[in-house]
Every structure is written in structure tokens, then in C-alpha cells.
Design a protein around this motif. Structure first.
Motif, PDB file in Angstrom:
ATOM      1  N   HIS A  90       5.132  23.220  -4.428  1.00 42.08           N
ATOM      2  CA  HIS A  90       4.620  21.846  -4.393  1.00 42.08           C
ATOM      3  C   HIS A  90       5.714  20.799  -4.594  1.00 42.08           C
ATOM      4  N   SER A  91       6.963  21.209  -4.504  1.00 38.53           N
ATOM      5  CA  SER A  91       8.113  20.303  -4.633  1.00 38.53           C
ATOM      6  C   SER A  91       8.039  19.461  -5.902  1.00 38.53           C
ATOM      7  N   LEU A  92       7.800  20.112  -7.029  1.00 35.85           N
ATOM      8  CA  LEU A  92       7.704  19.430  -8.314  1.00 35.85           C
ATOM      9  C   LEU A  92       9.042  19.445  -9.021  1.00 35.85           C
ATOM     10  N   GLN A  93       9.253  18.444  -9.854  1.00 40.33           N
ATOM     11  CA  GLN A  93      10.497  18.356 -10.622  1.00 40.33           C
ATOM     12  C   GLN A  93      10.473  19.358 -11.775  1.00 40.33           C
ATOM     13  N   GLU A  94      11.659  19.785 -12.170  1.00 42.63           N
ATOM     14  CA  GLU A  94      11.801  20.642 -13.348  1.00 42.63           C
ATOM     15  C   GLU A  94      11.765  19.719 -14.556  1.00 42.63           C
ATOM     16  N   ASP A  95      10.542  19.527 -15.073  1.00 43.22           N
ATOM     17  CA  ASP A  95      10.334  18.495 -16.090  1.00 43.22           C
ATOM     18  C   ASP A  95       9.500  19.064 -17.225  1.00 43.22           C
ATOM     19  N   PRO A  96       9.768  18.855 -18.445  1.00 36.58           N
ATOM     20  CA  PRO A  96      10.777  18.000 -19.057  1.00 36.58           C
ATOM     21  C   PRO A  96      12.136  18.677 -19.208  1.00 36.58           C
ATOM     22  N   CYS A  97      12.188  20.016 -19.023  1.00 40.03           N
ATOM     23  CA  CYS A  97      13.469  20.733 -19.089  1.00 40.03           C
ATOM     24  C   CYS A  97      13.337  22.003 -18.245  1.00 40.03           C
ATOM     25  N   ALA A  98      14.292  22.897 -18.369  1.00 35.48           N
ATOM     26  CA  ALA A  98      14.307  24.132 -17.575  1.00 35.48           C
ATOM     27  C   ALA A  98      13.017  24.932 -17.788  1.00 35.48           C
ATOM     28  N   ASP A  99      12.562  25.593 -16.735  1.00 39.43           N
ATOM     29  CA  ASP A  99      11.294  26.320 -16.772  1.00 39.43           C
ATOM     30  C   ASP A  99      11.240  27.365 -17.891  1.00 39.43           C
ATOM     31  N   CYS A 100      12.306  28.132 -18.049  1.00 39.24           N
ATOM     32  CA  CYS A 100      12.308  29.164 -19.098  1.00 39.24           C
ATOM     33  C   CYS A 100      12.254  28.538 -20.488  1.00 39.24           C
ATOM     34  N   LEU A 101      12.909  27.412 -20.662  1.00 37.91           N
ATOM     35  CA  LEU A 101      12.875  26.729 -21.956  1.00 37.91           C
ATOM     36  C   LEU A 101      11.475  26.177 -22.244  1.00 37.91           C
ATOM     37  N   VAL A 102      10.814  25.654 -21.228  1.00 37.44           N
ATOM     38  CA  VAL A 102       9.449  25.157 -21.397  1.00 37.44           C
ATOM     39  C   VAL A 102       8.535  26.302 -21.833  1.00 37.44           C
ATOM     40  N   HIS A 103       8.654  27.452 -21.186  1.00 34.78           N
ATOM     41  CA  HIS A 103       7.799  28.585 -21.541  1.00 34.78           C
ATOM     42  C   HIS A 103       8.206  29.218 -22.864  1.00 34.78           C
ATOM     43  N   TRP A 104       9.455  29.136 -23.229  1.00 34.77           N
ATOM     44  CA  TRP A 104       9.897  29.683 -24.517  1.00 34.77           C
ATOM     45  C   TRP A 104       9.364  28.840 -25.665  1.00 34.77           C
ATOM     46  N   CYS A 105       9.435  27.530 -25.539  1.00 30.52           N
ATOM     47  CA  CYS A 105       9.048  26.625 -26.636  1.00 30.52           C
ATOM     48  C   CYS A 105       7.562  26.280 -26.631  1.00 30.52           C
ATOM     49  N   CYS A 106       6.969  26.143 -25.469  1.00 29.50           N
ATOM     50  CA  CYS A 106       5.583  25.648 -25.362  1.00 29.50           C
ATOM     51  C   CYS A 106       4.803  26.465 -24.344  1.00 29.50           C
ATOM     52  N   ALA A 107       4.705  27.765 -24.546  1.00 30.31           N
ATOM     53  CA  ALA A 107       4.065  28.627 -23.546  1.00 30.31           C
ATOM     54  C   ALA A 107       2.630  28.202 -23.242  1.00 30.31           C
ATOM     55  N   CYS A 108       1.844  27.949 -24.267  1.00 23.65           N
ATOM     56  CA  CYS A 108       0.442  27.580 -24.025  1.00 23.65           C
ATOM     57  C   CYS A 108       0.340  26.246 -23.294  1.00 23.65           C
ATOM     58  N   CYS A 109       1.162  25.282 -23.692  1.00 25.06           N
ATOM     59  CA  CYS A 109       1.143  23.978 -23.011  1.00 25.06           C
ATOM     60  C   CYS A 109       1.566  24.126 -21.551  1.00 25.06           C
ATOM     61  N   ALA A 110       2.583  24.953 -21.306  1.00 26.56           N
ATOM     62  CA  ALA A 110       3.070  25.161 -19.939  1.00 26.56           C
ATOM     63  C   ALA A 110       1.997  25.823 -19.077  1.00 26.56           C
ATOM     64  N   LEU A 111       1.340  26.846 -19.608  1.00 21.50           N
ATOM     65  CA  LEU A 111       0.289  27.526 -18.843  1.00 21.50           C
ATOM     66  C   LEU A 111      -0.877  26.584 -18.551  1.00 21.50           C
ATOM     67  N   CYS A 112      -1.252  25.774 -19.538  1.00 22.78           N
ATOM     68  CA  CYS A 112      -2.340  24.800 -19.328  1.00 22.78           C
ATOM     69  C   CYS A 112      -1.951  23.772 -18.268  1.00 22.78           C
ATOM     70  N   GLN A 113      -0.697  23.301 -18.313  1.00 25.32           N
ATOM     71  CA  GLN A 113      -0.249  22.318 -17.324  1.00 25.32           C
ATOM     72  C   GLN A 113      -0.270  22.909 -15.924  1.00 25.32           C
ATOM     73  N   GLU A 114       0.185  24.145 -15.779  1.00 29.31           N
ATOM     74  CA  GLU A 114       0.187  24.797 -14.478  1.00 29.31           C
ATOM     75  C   GLU A 114      -1.239  25.001 -13.975  1.00 29.31           C
ATOM     76  N   TYR A 115      -2.155  25.371 -14.863  1.00 28.77           N
ATOM     77  CA  TYR A 115      -3.565  25.544 -14.508  1.00 28.77           C
ATOM     78  C   TYR A 115      -4.141  24.219 -14.012  1.00 28.77           C
ATOM     79  N   ARG A 116      -3.889  23.132 -14.759  1.00 31.47           N
ATOM     80  CA  ARG A 116      -4.396  21.815 -14.361  1.00 31.47           C
ATOM     81  C   ARG A 116      -3.788  21.368 -13.043  1.00 31.47           C
TER      82      ARG A 116
END
Length: 169
Positions: A90-116
Motif C-alpha cells: 500500500h506504499s505506506l511510510q515506515e512510521d514512526p520507526c523501523a518495522d522491527c523496532l515497532v513490533h519489538w516495542c509495541c507489538a500489540c499496537c502494531a498488530l492493531c494498527q495493521e488490522y485497522r
């Protein structure tokens, strides 16, 4: 014959192209998904993976792999690759930081954002790949939907047996 699943969905009206439609910490925009993800993130991951992989990864299979990797504390290494795939589709930006860092620090938030994000782009992760087939109303797709539903029930029962076994250890 399987109906091809569209992946290049346009963002909803008012959304800025290349940006996520919701923020990383917008979990309460979909409270039911937030609760499911907090209690059992493997379910949300499996639902997301099935849509992102266009049905190549089943909800149960992806969720089980996530569960096993989470047991060893490395699920983020697997789930971040799906965030990268979703951004690429979907040509989305890597935001707010690197994908692995987002999932390492905020896995539940990242999964919810991807679901939404998938929901906002017209997909229904709770139904899985069959969400496209149901819309077509063809008899083949209706049959495929019921077979997929039977598989989901079987996977759910397998998951409960696995939890029962693990709890007895």
C-alpha cells in the motif's frame, strides 16, 4: 476456481496517500480488536497474515507460528516482516520507526494498527481471504467460504487442545 484477491486498494476518502489511516496508538478506535490482540495477539497476527499473503498463509497457520515464536520471545522478528509487506503493498511510510523496532516495542499496537489499516482499505481480516469471495456471491465462493469456516473451527479446537496440553505441563 479461486477468485483473485485485489491488493491495490485505495485509501479511504480523506486519507493522505502513503500514510497510515490510523496512528500506532489508536488501538481504541476498534475496541474489540484491541481486547483480542491484548489477550491473544496470535489471532490478530494470523488474520492479518492471511490477508497480506493473499491466502498463502492461513489464519491458523500464521497464528500458530506466531504463538510458538512468542513462547521464545522472538515473534517480533516474524511479525515485522508482515508489516513490511503491508507497507509495500500500500506504499505506506515506515512510521514512526523501523518495522522491527515497532513490533519489538509495541507489538500489540502494531498488530492493531495493521488490522485497522486492512479494514480501512476494504478488507475484513476477521473473515480472512474469503472476505473477497463472499462479495462475489458465486456458488464456488460460497462453498469455499464454508470450507474455510470449517478449517477455522478445526484450528480453533486444535489451539484449545494445545493450550490445555501446555497448561498441564
Amino acid at each position: 476456481m479461486q477468485v483473485p484477491m485485489p491488493m491495490a486498494q485505495f485509501p479511504p476518502a480523506g486519507a493522505v496517500p502513503g500514510q497510515w489511516t490510523t496512528g500506532l496508538c489508536g488501538c481504541f478506535e476498534d475496541p474489540s480488536n484491541c481486547v483480542i490482540t491484548c489477550c491473544c495477539p496470535c489471532i490478530t497476527f494470523g488474520q492479518n497474515a492471511e490477508i497480506i499473503d493473499r491466502g498463502a498463509t492461513s489464519c491458523g497457520g500464521g497464528g500458530l507460528i506466531y504463538y510458538l515464536l512468542a513462547y521464545f520471545g522472538v515473534a517480533c522478528l516474524y511479525s515485522c516482516s508482515y508489516r513490511t509487506k503491508l507497507r509495500g503493498l500500500h506504499s505506506l511510510q515506515e512510521d514512526p520507526c523501523a518495522d522491527c523496532l515497532v513490533h519489538w516495542c509495541c507489538a500489540c499496537c502494531a498488530l492493531c494498527q495493521e488490522y485497522r489499516e486492512l479494514k480501512n482499505r476494504g478488507f475484513d481480516p476477521s473473515v480472512g481471504k474469503t472476505s473477497f469471495e463472499i462479495k462475489s456471491r458465486s456458488p464456488v465462493c460460497f462453498f469455499t467460504y464454508h470450507i474455510s469456516l470449517a478449517k477455522l473451527i478445526w484450528v480453533k479446537n486444535l489451539y484449545y487442545l494445545l493450550l490445555l496440553h501446555v497448561s498441564q505441563c
